[in-house]
Structures are given as structure tokens and as C-alpha cells.
Design a protein around this motif. Structure first.
Motif, PDB file in Angstrom:
ATOM      1  N   VAL A   1       0.806  -1.219   0.000  1.00  0.00           N
ATOM      2  CA  VAL A   1       0.000   0.000   0.000  1.00  0.00           C
ATOM      3  C   VAL A   1       0.839   1.269   0.000  1.00  0.00           C
ATOM      4  N   ALA A   2       2.163   1.137  -0.044  1.00  0.00           N
ATOM      5  CA  ALA A   2       2.996   2.341  -0.055  1.00  0.00           C
ATOM      6  C   ALA A   2       4.398   2.015  -0.552  1.00  0.00           C
ATOM      7  N   ILE A   3       5.054   3.056  -1.084  1.00  0.00           N
ATOM      8  CA  ILE A   3       6.435   2.927  -1.523  1.00  0.00           C
ATOM      9  C   ILE A   3       7.132   4.261  -1.267  1.00  0.00           C
ATOM     10  N   LEU A   4       8.336   4.194  -0.706  1.00  0.00           N
ATOM     11  CA  LEU A   4       9.119   5.397  -0.409  1.00  0.00           C
ATOM     12  C   LEU A   4      10.292   5.488  -1.372  1.00  0.00           C
ATOM     13  N   GLY A   5      10.415   6.627  -2.043  1.00  0.00           N
ATOM     14  CA  GLY A   5      11.526   6.858  -2.963  1.00  0.00           C
ATOM     15  C   GLY A   5      12.530   7.826  -2.383  1.00  0.00           C
ATOM     16  N   VAL A   6      13.816   7.573  -2.675  1.00  0.00           N
ATOM     17  CA  VAL A   6      14.909   8.426  -2.211  1.00  0.00           C
ATOM     18  C   VAL A   6      15.668   8.939  -3.425  1.00  0.00           C
ATOM     19  N   GLY A   7      15.771  10.265  -3.548  1.00  0.00           N
ATOM     20  CA  GLY A   7      16.501  10.852  -4.662  1.00  0.00           C
ATOM     21  C   GLY A   7      17.991  10.967  -4.379  1.00  0.00           C
ATOM     22  N   ARG A   8      18.717  11.510  -5.318  1.00  0.00           N
ATOM     23  CA  ARG A   8      20.165  11.664  -5.171  1.00  0.00           C
ATOM     24  C   ARG A   8      20.478  12.668  -4.050  1.00  0.00           C
ATOM     25  N   ILE A   9      21.622  12.506  -3.411  1.00  0.00           N
ATOM     26  CA  ILE A   9      22.088  13.438  -2.390  1.00  0.00           C
ATOM     27  C   ILE A   9      23.134  14.345  -3.031  1.00  0.00           C
ATOM     28  N   ILE A  10      22.813  15.646  -3.107  1.00  0.00           N
ATOM     29  CA  ILE A  10      23.704  16.583  -3.786  1.00  0.00           C
ATOM     30  C   ILE A  10      23.850  17.850  -2.945  1.00  0.00           C
ATOM     31  N   ASP A  11      24.879  18.608  -3.260  1.00  0.00           N
ATOM     32  CA  ASP A  11      25.091  19.892  -2.588  1.00  0.00           C
ATOM     33  C   ASP A  11      24.072  20.909  -3.091  1.00  0.00           C
ATOM     34  N   LYS A  12      23.397  21.564  -2.117  1.00  0.00           N
ATOM     35  CA  LYS A  12      22.420  22.588  -2.462  1.00  0.00           C
ATOM     36  C   LYS A  12      22.501  23.723  -1.436  1.00  0.00           C
ATOM     37  N   PRO A  13      22.109  24.916  -1.854  1.00  0.00           N
ATOM     38  CA  PRO A  13      22.010  25.998  -0.866  1.00  0.00           C
ATOM     39  C   PRO A  13      20.842  25.720   0.081  1.00  0.00           C
ATOM     40  N   TRP A  14      21.090  25.879   1.388  1.00  0.00           N
ATOM     41  CA  TRP A  14      20.077  25.516   2.387  1.00  0.00           C
ATOM     42  C   TRP A  14      20.183  26.507   3.553  1.00  0.00           C
ATOM     43  N   VAL A  15      19.060  26.914   4.080  1.00  0.00           N
ATOM     44  CA  VAL A  15      19.060  27.853   5.191  1.00  0.00           C
ATOM     45  C   VAL A  15      19.217  27.099   6.503  1.00  0.00           C
ATOM     46  N   VAL A  16      20.288  27.409   7.249  1.00  0.00           N
ATOM     47  CA  VAL A  16      20.565  26.775   8.536  1.00  0.00           C
ATOM     48  C   VAL A  16      20.725  27.878   9.584  1.00  0.00           C
ATOM     49  N   ASP A  17      19.859  27.825  10.589  1.00  0.00           N
ATOM     50  CA  ASP A  17      19.896  28.845  11.655  1.00  0.00           C
ATOM     51  C   ASP A  17      19.851  30.255  11.087  1.00  0.00           C
ATOM     52  N   GLY A  18      19.043  30.482  10.101  1.00  0.00           N
ATOM     53  CA  GLY A  18      18.857  31.806   9.531  1.00  0.00           C
ATOM     54  C   GLY A  18      19.919  32.236   8.556  1.00  0.00           C
ATOM     55  N   GLU A  19      20.870  31.343   8.266  1.00  0.00           N
ATOM     56  CA  GLU A  19      21.944  31.700   7.327  1.00  0.00           C
ATOM     57  C   GLU A  19      22.004  30.682   6.191  1.00  0.00           C
ATOM     58  N   LEU A  20      22.420  31.188   5.030  1.00  0.00           N
ATOM     59  CA  LEU A  20      22.521  30.324   3.855  1.00  0.00           C
ATOM     60  C   LEU A  20      23.800  29.496   3.929  1.00  0.00           C
ATOM     61  N   ALA A  21      23.662  28.202   3.677  1.00  0.00           N
ATOM     62  CA  ALA A  21      24.826  27.299   3.707  1.00  0.00           C
ATOM     63  C   ALA A  21      24.681  26.247   2.609  1.00  0.00           C
ATOM     64  N   VAL A  22      25.808  25.607   2.274  1.00  0.00           N
ATOM     65  CA  VAL A  22      25.790  24.500   1.315  1.00  0.00           C
ATOM     66  C   VAL A  22      25.634  23.206   2.103  1.00  0.00           C
ATOM     67  N   ARG A  23      24.567  22.465   1.813  1.00  0.00           N
ATOM     68  CA  ARG A  23      24.275  21.249   2.570  1.00  0.00           C
ATOM     69  C   ARG A  23      24.063  20.063   1.619  1.00  0.00           C
ATOM     70  N   LYS A  24      24.151  18.854   2.180  1.00  0.00           N
ATOM     71  CA  LYS A  24      23.865  17.631   1.430  1.00  0.00           C
ATOM     72  C   LYS A  24      22.352  17.401   1.485  1.00  0.00           C
ATOM     73  N   VAL A  25      21.687  17.567   0.353  1.00  0.00           N
ATOM     74  CA  VAL A  25      20.226  17.550   0.336  1.00  0.00           C
ATOM     75  C   VAL A  25      19.708  16.425  -0.550  1.00  0.00           C
ATOM     76  N   THR A  26      18.637  15.790  -0.089  1.00  0.00           N
ATOM     77  CA  THR A  26      17.945  14.770  -0.885  1.00  0.00           C
ATOM     78  C   THR A  26      16.451  15.035  -0.818  1.00  0.00           C
ATOM     79  N   GLU A  27      15.709  14.310  -1.644  1.00  0.00           N
ATOM     80  CA  GLU A  27      14.253  14.433  -1.638  1.00  0.00           C
ATOM     81  C   GLU A  27      13.625  13.073  -1.387  1.00  0.00           C
ATOM     82  N   LEU A  28      12.679  13.016  -0.467  1.00  0.00           N
ATOM     83  CA  LEU A  28      11.923  11.802  -0.178  1.00  0.00           C
ATOM     84  C   LEU A  28      10.528  11.925  -0.792  1.00  0.00           C
ATOM     85  N   THR A  29      10.072  10.861  -1.434  1.00  0.00           N
ATOM     86  CA  THR A  29       8.755  10.854  -2.053  1.00  0.00           C
ATOM     87  C   THR A  29       7.995   9.612  -1.587  1.00  0.00           C
ATOM     88  N   LEU A  30       6.828   9.801  -1.005  1.00  0.00           N
ATOM     89  CA  LEU A  30       6.009   8.691  -0.525  1.00  0.00           C
ATOM     90  C   LEU A  30       4.719   8.614  -1.337  1.00  0.00           C
TER      91      LEU A  30
END
Length: 483
Positions: free
Chosen positions: A421-450
């Protein structure tokens, strides 16, 4: 003693499958085989397996060619028992050696009691005969003309001129007759057909040495041969009938949908037609998980789990908290439906192989640590890529994890692996700009899809599970305390 041919029918190789594709013969006509010796590799909708023989003796007939789809319950191989002789009688009850392709009618197969016994070993749902087993007596149809005893004896003699274990084989009765009439020893002929199959042109080359190069090369079409120019004239790729009527384009190929691809197509179609699915997704900062694994790998490079194993551990923990996603819907004959829950989790994961996408499942994955999950992922991946997975390994999952990030993509609205009744998908992990503690940083980001079946739960449950897994990836320490 008369020759009581033992005809081994293609067994049900698991879960009520009705057909299998013959991939490769492991024996040839004329070979001496033993009980439980593998005789063929077949591919079902679930897996590729080796089929052992329940009989010992001389192989007389191979009922099929590589690439052919065989029905369960139809003849696979005929074996002449050790010490049996060809009957010299001429009545309709006289057993004869039967070859495929000799007539348009199927041989008549009748059960006959025999003292021959098999090992009793079991291969996915069938066993070789026990002490009171039943063999098969094969005879020509009563409406057909009986071959005389001398011809049957000659045919058997030709079969036994083969060197046991040699790949070459003779299927066409016309080829065997030509060899017999010209005194050609088939055991010394190298077949030019698939898997060493001895063709008519091979026998003619022995009868008329040097004529093979003088003539235009011939192409096998089964029981006869033809020149390539005549074949080209009829070929759909080059004839005027090879143009697609709807698009006006030439048809470059036709690929039969069978085996694993046929099973995948049926499952996906059923999933789309039966399941009212919905999809939710979220971006995740996986930096903490990547750094955690990197630190573990420095201290223990040989047993550190892969990232997929860590995520699998988060998934099993999440399914314990949101068990609605670890269920199945069953429909009774009267139309009543039930949601069936499970006391455990069999976690399926998608693995790319030469035979297509396979989904083996880790049994009782909820009881395993990240290291143990990693070991099972590696083991089962090797099994499916070798084509050795069993129907149980491929069909017992309760939830699927799909790492499509290995293909370099970020997201996918996956199709649920019915009857889950369900399947979870995991995308690639890549460097992306990401806001951490109110500041912009380069982080390892992925996308989960259910993707989930909206009949078993609502969006709140699905989102709660997805958020749990995402939070575990971003803060892995608490969930991974048992690794």
C-alpha cells in the motif's frame, strides 16, 4: 524389455505460475543423466531457476528450444531409463522414441507404474517421485502412422552416438534421417545452430566437403534452411509491410513482453487500476547522516553500513509508529474488503539487474540493525543479479524502499508494488544551498517521495511517516542507537 519413456512435465515452479521461458538446456539429446541433475534453466515471472530431473537414463527428447515459453504441465524432457531397450513390436501400444517437430500432433502421454524412484527432493513446490512414483509411457497418436521398429532402433542408435555432455544436439528428424542414410556419425559433428544445435547444413557439409563455401550461406528456419536473399525478401523490417500504419514510421523491432517484464507490466497495471494513490514529498538535509557515516567509516571501513541501510533502518522504525502503511487490502468473493496488518515488516528494495528492476525483500527487517540490514541488502542484490532469487524472496514484501537516486534523479512519483500500500523513494544526495539557523549554507540535500494507497490512510498518516523518516535523516543519532 520395452522402452518405457519417462516424460517429465514442466512443474509449477512456485505460487501457481502457469508458464516459464526456457532459457538454456543444460543437457543434450543422448546424454546420460542422473536423478536430480539440473537439466534446464527456466525463467518464470518471478525468477530464474535450474530444474532438476526426477529420472535417470538417456535423454531422448528435449521438448522446446531456448527462448520458447512452455506451459506448466506440458512435456519438458523425455528420458529412456537405464538398461531399457527399444521394443520390436508394431502395435499401437508400442512405446517409441518421440522427437519434437516430427509431426504436427502432440505425443500421447499415458501414466504407467514403474519401479523407478526419484530422490524426493523439492524444488519450489514440486517433488521428484518417491518410492511409488509414476513415470510416463509415450507413444505415437493412434491416428498417426507407426514407425517401424528398425527406424526407432536406428534413431536411438543415432542419439547414443552423441558424446555425453557435448553441447551439440539434433532435434529435426529430417537431419537425423539424412545422417543415418549417409552414415554420418553425429557424435563427431559440430553444430552451427544455437547452443551447438546440429543443423541440416552441418550434415551436408560432412557429406559434401568443400561445398559449404561454394554455396551461399544458409540460414536456419527450424526444420528447413533457406538462403539469406530469400529470407530478406520476406523480412518485415525491409518489406513494404514494415511501416506502422498509425505513425507512418518504419518498425525497427518487436520485443515480446514475457518473463519478468510481463510480470512487472501486470503488477504495475493492476496497481494503477486498483489503487487510488496519492503522493507526498519533502526535501531533506542529509548532511548529518553523511557526516555520521563518514566518521564511522574512518574507524571501521569494512563494516560501516551504506546510506541505504541507514535509511532502511529509519523506515522500519517509522512503520512501527505508522503501521497503516505496512498493510494489505484483501477483497472477499462477496466484495467485502479488509485491511490486513502484519506482525513484522518485510522490507522490499528495488535493485536494477540485467533482467530489469527486481524487488527482493528483507524478511523481518524490523528486527535488524543498520549493519544487519546492509548485509542483507548486499546479499539479496547479488542473488537477484545472478538470477537466483526465489519467488518467496521476490514476492513477500510488505513495504518497498526505492533508491532511484543512483540514476542521478531527484524525485519520482513511483507506482506502488501491488499488493502493498505504499512505496518510499529516495533521490540523489547533492550539494544545495540551504538555510541553517537563519543563514545560507551548502548542505547535502535529498528528496523523499512517498506514494500511498489512500484507502488505508489519509494524508495526515502519510505525512507523519514521511516527516519521521526525514527527521531521522537530519538527526540520525537517536534512531541509530542500536547499530
Amino acid at each position: 524389455m520395452t522402452s518405457e519413456l519417462q516424460v517429465f512435465m514442466l512443474p509449477d515452479l512456485g505460487e501457481g505460475l502457469t508458464e516459464a521461458e526456457l532459457v538454456n538446456w543444460l543437457v543434450s539429446v543422448g546424454d546420460e543423466i542422473r536423478v536430480d541433475q539440473p537439466i534446464a534453466e527456466v525463467e518464470t515471472a518471478k525468477s530464474m531457476v535450474e530444474v532438476p530431473s526426477p529420472y535417470a537414463g538417456t535423454v531422448t527428447v528435449l521438448h522446446g528450444e531456448p527462448g520458447q515459453t512452455l506451459d506448466v504441465g506440458k512435456p519438458l524432457i523425455s528420458v529412456l531409463p537405464v538398461g531399457a531397450e527399444v521394443s520390436t513390436g508394431s502395435t499401437n501400444d508400442t512405446p517409441v522414441v518421440v522427437s519434437t517437430g516430427s509431426t504436427n500432433e502432440s505425443p500421447v502421454v499415458e501414466p504407467v507404474e514403474t519401479q523407478e524412484s526419484g530422490s524426493g527432493n523439492v524444488l519450489i513446490g514440486y517433488g521428484t517421485p518417491g518410492g511409488s512414483g509414476t513415470a510416463r509411457r509415450t507413444r505415437a497418436p493412434r491416428t498417426a502412422v507407426e514407425p517401424d521398429a528398425q527406424k526407432a532402433a536406428d534413431d536411438l542408435l543415432l542419439l547414443r552416438t552423441r558424446v555425453p555432455g557435448k553441447l551439440g544436439a539434433v532435434i529435426s528428424p529430417l537431419v537425423r534421417r539424412m545422417a543415418r542414410e549417409h552414415g554420418v556419425d553425429l557424435g563427431n559433428v559440430h553444430g552451427s545452430g544455437d547452443s551447438g544445435l546440429i543443423m541440416r547444413r552441418d550434415v551436408e557439409a560432412v557429406i559434401h566437403p568443400g561445398s559449404r563455401q561454394a554455396r551461399s550461406p544458409e540460414v536456419s528456419t527450424g526444420s528447413t534452411t533457406e538462403r539469406p536473399e530469400s529470407r530478406q525478401a520476406r523480412s518485415p523490417e525491409v518489406s513494404t509491410g514494415s511501416t506502422d500504419s498509425r505513425t507512418g514510421l518504419g518498425i525497427s523491432s518487436r520485443t515480446p513482453v514475457k518473463g519478468v517484464r510481463k510480470a512487472v507490466a501486470a503488477t504495475m497495471s493492476r496497481s494503477r487500476s486498483e489503487i487510488p494513490e496519492a503522493t507526498v514529498w519533502v526535501g531533506v538535509d542529509a548532511t548529518a547522516l553523511v557526516e555520521l557515516r563518514a566518521g564511522l567509516k574512518k574507524s571501521d571501513p569494512h563494516t560501516t553500513p551504506g546510506l541505504l541501510a541507514f535509511i532502511a533502518r529509519f523506515v522500519t522504525a517509522g512503520l512501527k509508529r505508522f503501521p497503516d502503511l505496512n498493510t494489505r487490502i484483501e477483497t472477499a468473493d462477496n466484495g467485502a474488503q479488509e485491511i490486513v496488518g502484519f506482525a513484522g515488516i518485510n522490507l522490499g528494495f528495488a535493485a536494477q539487474t540485467d533482467r530489469g528492476l527486481m524487488v527482493p525483500s528483507i524478511r523481518n527487517a524490523d528486527k535488524l540493525s543498520a549493519r544487519e540490514l546492509d548485509a542483507e541488502i548486499r546479499r539479496l542484490t547479488a542473488v537477484v543479479r545472478e538470477g537466483k532469487a526465489t519467488p518467496e524472496q521476490l514476492g513477500s514484501g510488505t513495504f518497498t524502499l526505492n533508491n532511484y537516486g543512483v540514476f542521478g534523479v531527484d524525485g519520482s512519483a513511483a507506482i506502488i508494488n501491488h499488493p502493498e500500500v505504499a512505496i518510499l523513494g529516495v533521490g540523489r544526495i547533492i550539494d544545495k544551498p540551504w538555510v541553517v539557523d537563519g543563514e545560507l549554507a551548502v548542505r547535502k540535500v535529498t528528496e523523499l517521495t512517498l506514494t500511498f494507497d489512500h484507502r488505508v490512510c489519509d494524508g495526515g498518516t502519510a505525512a507523519g511517516f514521511l516527516r519521521f523518516v526525514a527527521d531521522a535523516i537530519e538527526n540520525p543519532g537517536s534512531v541509530l542507537a542500536d547499530i
